[in-house]
Design a protein around this motif. Structure first.
Motif, PDB file in Angstrom:
ATOM      1  N   LEU A  77      -2.665  -7.175 -13.145  1.00  0.00           N
ATOM      2  CA  LEU A  77      -2.896  -6.156 -14.166  1.00  0.00           C
ATOM      3  C   LEU A  77      -3.452  -6.804 -15.425  1.00  0.00           C
ATOM      4  O   LEU A  77      -2.917  -7.802 -15.915  1.00  0.00           O
ATOM      5  CB  LEU A  77      -1.592  -5.425 -14.504  1.00  0.00           C
ATOM      6  CG  LEU A  77      -1.672  -4.375 -15.630  1.00  0.00           C
ATOM      7  CD1 LEU A  77      -2.624  -3.246 -15.256  1.00  0.00           C
ATOM      8  CD2 LEU A  77      -0.283  -3.818 -15.943  1.00  0.00           C
ATOM      9  N   ARG A 209       2.908   6.262 -12.760  1.00  0.00           N
ATOM     10  CA  ARG A 209       3.291   6.461 -11.359  1.00  0.00           C
ATOM     11  C   ARG A 209       2.100   6.936 -10.534  1.00  0.00           C
ATOM     12  O   ARG A 209       1.885   6.478  -9.402  1.00  0.00           O
ATOM     13  CB  ARG A 209       4.446   7.468 -11.299  1.00  0.00           C
ATOM     14  CG  ARG A 209       5.249   7.427 -10.008  1.00  0.00           C
ATOM     15  CD  ARG A 209       6.569   8.142 -10.156  1.00  0.00           C
ATOM     16  NE  ARG A 209       7.427   7.458 -11.109  1.00  0.00           N
ATOM     17  CZ  ARG A 209       7.979   8.027 -12.159  1.00  0.00           C
ATOM     18  NH1 ARG A 209       7.801   9.295 -12.424  1.00  0.00           N
ATOM     19  NH2 ARG A 209       8.749   7.314 -12.971  1.00  0.00           N
ATOM     20  N   ALA A 212      -0.315   3.982 -10.012  1.00  0.00           N
ATOM     21  CA  ALA A 212       0.189   3.042  -9.011  1.00  0.00           C
ATOM     22  C   ALA A 212      -0.016   3.583  -7.607  1.00  0.00           C
ATOM     23  O   ALA A 212      -0.355   2.836  -6.670  1.00  0.00           O
ATOM     24  CB  ALA A 212       1.665   2.757  -9.268  1.00  0.00           C
ATOM     25  N   ALA A 215      -3.551   3.047  -6.678  1.00  0.00           N
ATOM     26  CA  ALA A 215      -3.824   1.638  -6.415  1.00  0.00           C
ATOM     27  C   ALA A 215      -3.503   1.288  -4.971  1.00  0.00           C
ATOM     28  O   ALA A 215      -4.225   0.522  -4.323  1.00  0.00           O
ATOM     29  CB  ALA A 215      -3.009   0.766  -7.372  1.00  0.00           C
ATOM     30  N   LEU A 234       3.024   0.855 -16.603  1.00  0.00           N
ATOM     31  CA  LEU A 234       2.170   0.656 -15.435  1.00  0.00           C
ATOM     32  C   LEU A 234       2.556  -0.619 -14.687  1.00  0.00           C
ATOM     33  O   LEU A 234       2.564  -0.652 -13.448  1.00  0.00           O
ATOM     34  CB  LEU A 234       0.701   0.613 -15.861  1.00  0.00           C
ATOM     35  CG  LEU A 234      -0.334   0.445 -14.744  1.00  0.00           C
ATOM     36  CD1 LEU A 234      -0.199   1.541 -13.697  1.00  0.00           C
ATOM     37  CD2 LEU A 234      -1.748   0.427 -15.322  1.00  0.00           C
ATOM     38  N   GLU A 237       5.485   0.225 -12.531  1.00  0.00           N
ATOM     39  CA  GLU A 237       5.135   1.068 -11.385  1.00  0.00           C
ATOM     40  C   GLU A 237       4.298   0.318 -10.354  1.00  0.00           C
ATOM     41  O   GLU A 237       4.322   0.647  -9.165  1.00  0.00           O
ATOM     42  CB  GLU A 237       4.396   2.321 -11.860  1.00  0.00           C
ATOM     43  CG  GLU A 237       5.237   3.263 -12.699  1.00  0.00           C
ATOM     44  CD  GLU A 237       6.450   3.786 -11.950  1.00  0.00           C
ATOM     45  OE1 GLU A 237       6.392   3.890 -10.703  1.00  0.00           O
ATOM     46  OE2 GLU A 237       7.478   4.077 -12.600  1.00  0.00           O
ATOM     47  N   LEU A 238       3.559  -0.687 -10.786  1.00  0.00           N
ATOM     48  CA  LEU A 238       2.777  -1.501  -9.843  1.00  0.00           C
ATOM     49  C   LEU A 238       3.642  -2.527  -9.124  1.00  0.00           C
ATOM     50  O   LEU A 238       3.152  -3.290  -8.294  1.00  0.00           O
ATOM     51  CB  LEU A 238       1.634  -2.208 -10.578  1.00  0.00           C
ATOM     52  CG  LEU A 238       0.486  -1.311 -11.052  1.00  0.00           C
ATOM     53  CD1 LEU A 238      -0.495  -2.113 -11.921  1.00  0.00           C
ATOM     54  CD2 LEU A 238      -0.265  -0.696  -9.863  1.00  0.00           C
TER      55      LEU A 238
END
Length: 423
Positions: A77, A209, A212, A215, A234, A237-238
């Protein structure tokens, strides 16, 4: 390499942003010279690079930020931190990071989420307009800033004055429909940069959310442009977690008020806290310990015991019942500290804190800081647990996020490691 690279444009904002990640248990450090990246990148979870470029020309800022972004390596990130009032060169610096990352991401997979809201600081975005305490930017003091006057309240207008990328907006009513609606809107948007409305922390979590999920499903590589809290959300959530084993925190809560229940519900949503309940009519320490053991075995890093609200009907005998509950909570705390070895301990309620301190054989409490009024962080002094990070809060104190803030502060204190330069 650090798991998160944050690029800021001034030192105070960079440090404040690093603190938001540290509250989530991640080790963070700020440097102001890109040549120091190699020294620290493999020793922290979050590396914040301050380019000090807020008052520079757009071209000079672009060059400095692109050079900083080139140090990202394989960080999952990358975040471009912007001022909470969008001063400086947000559009040029956004392009600089995106251009540097373009080579890393497959064609069409790099996208930008611009979420500049910082609700806890009174910065919100509604209808695409960025507000300070409910007032549009152009009607605040930043419109008259002698160095970087902000000439637009609409976020896309601020960014579009410098950025070459296509811009779109995601309105608040979509955000309030939940992560699924946000994911669908992001997937359907043709814009390279999507500006998201947000007025509270729950909105930031919702957008994070959704991002993610995309992703994972679509292989999107997200670049976040934010003022601090969205990037931290983020990262969570990742699935970005401390490279070292996270410190476990144990909480003991005696209050059964609705306010306390609401606060603990926030810890479940924000921290993944796991709570086992003590029956006030038949307090059973062994049963509570079994629940704590299960939570620890399943990987919870914030776990605790709380008292179940009494069933409707006549209240049981007050003094004897309260004394029995306190003895049981103190016994659970003592045995759980011995067995589960938490790195930090939290007690809510003055009677609970006193009973737990006594059960652990401590002489007292060394005070480090005030987390919020009547919520204190420090360490136990004396006894077999001397030095154990310990936080206390009054049972009726604070708003909905009070317990979350105390536990985050405690966890950060417990996991903090002194960073010394390599020689």
């Amino acid at each position: 390499m650090a798991q998160v690279l944050v690029i800021g444009d001034d030192l105070t904002g960079s440090n404040a942003t690093g603190a938001l990640y540290a509250r989530r248990g991640l080790r963070a450090v700020t440097v102001s010279d890109p040549t120091h990246v190699a020294r620290y990148a493999h020793r922290v979870d979050v590396l914040v690079v301050n380019t000090a470029s807020r008052h520079w020309s757009p071209a000079r800022a672009y060059a400095a930020v692109r050079a900083a972004a080139a140090t990202a390596g394989d960080a999952p990130l990358v975040v471009k931190r912007v001022d909470t009032t969008l001063r400086g060169n947000p559009g040029s610096e956004l392009d600089a990071v995106a251009d540097a990352l373009a080579a890393r991401a497959p064609a069409g997979r790099l996208r930008v989420l611009a979420v500049p809201a910082f609700p806890d600081a009174g910065r919100t975005t509604v209808g695409g307009l960025h507000l300070v305490d409910g007032v549009p930017l152009t009607r605040t003091a930043v419109a008259r800033d002698p160095f970087d006057p902000v000439r637009h309240s609409r976020v896309t207008a601020v960014l579009g004055a410098q950025s070459r990328r296509t811009l779109g907006e995601l309105p608040l009513d979509v955000v309030e429909c939940g992560p699924g609606a946000v994911a669908a809107a992001l997937r359907a948007s043709p814009a390279e940069v999507v500006v998201c409305d947000a007025t509270d922390n729950a909105h930031l979590e919702t957008v994070a959310r959704a991002a993610a999920a995309l992703a994972v499903r679509d292989g999107i590589h997200w670049l976040a442009l934010d003022s601090g809290p969205f990037g931290a959300a983020l990262a969570t959530e990742l699935g970005i977690r401390p490279a070292v084993a996270p410190v476990r925190v144990l909480a003991v809560v005696g209050s059964v008020t609705d306010r306390t229940r609401d606060q603990l519900a926030r810890t479940e949503a924000a921290l993944g806290a796991r709570w086992t309940e003590l029956d006030p009519d038949r307090p059973d320490a062994e049963r509570a310990l079994a629940g704590l053991r299960t939570a620890a075995t399943e990987g919870a890093t914030v776990l605790g015991v709380r008292v179940r609200p009494a069933a409707p009907g006549p209240a049981p005998c007050g003094a004897d019942t309260a004394a029995g509950i306190l003895r049981c909570l103190a016994d659970v705390a003592r045995r759980a500290v011995d067995e589960l070895r938490p790195g930090g301990l939290y007690a809510s309620g003055g009677d609970v804190a006193a009973a737990v301190t006594a059960a652990l054989g401590a002489d007292g409490f060394a005070i480090d800081s005030e987390v919020l009024p009547l919520a204190i962080s420090g360490r136990l002094v004396g006894g077999p647990r001397d030095g154990l990070p310990f936080a206390t809060k009054g049972g009726l104190i604070g708003g909905p996020d009070a317990a979350r803030d105390c536990l985050e502060h405690l966890r950060a204190a417990a996991t903090r490691t002194a960073l010394t330069p390599e020689r």
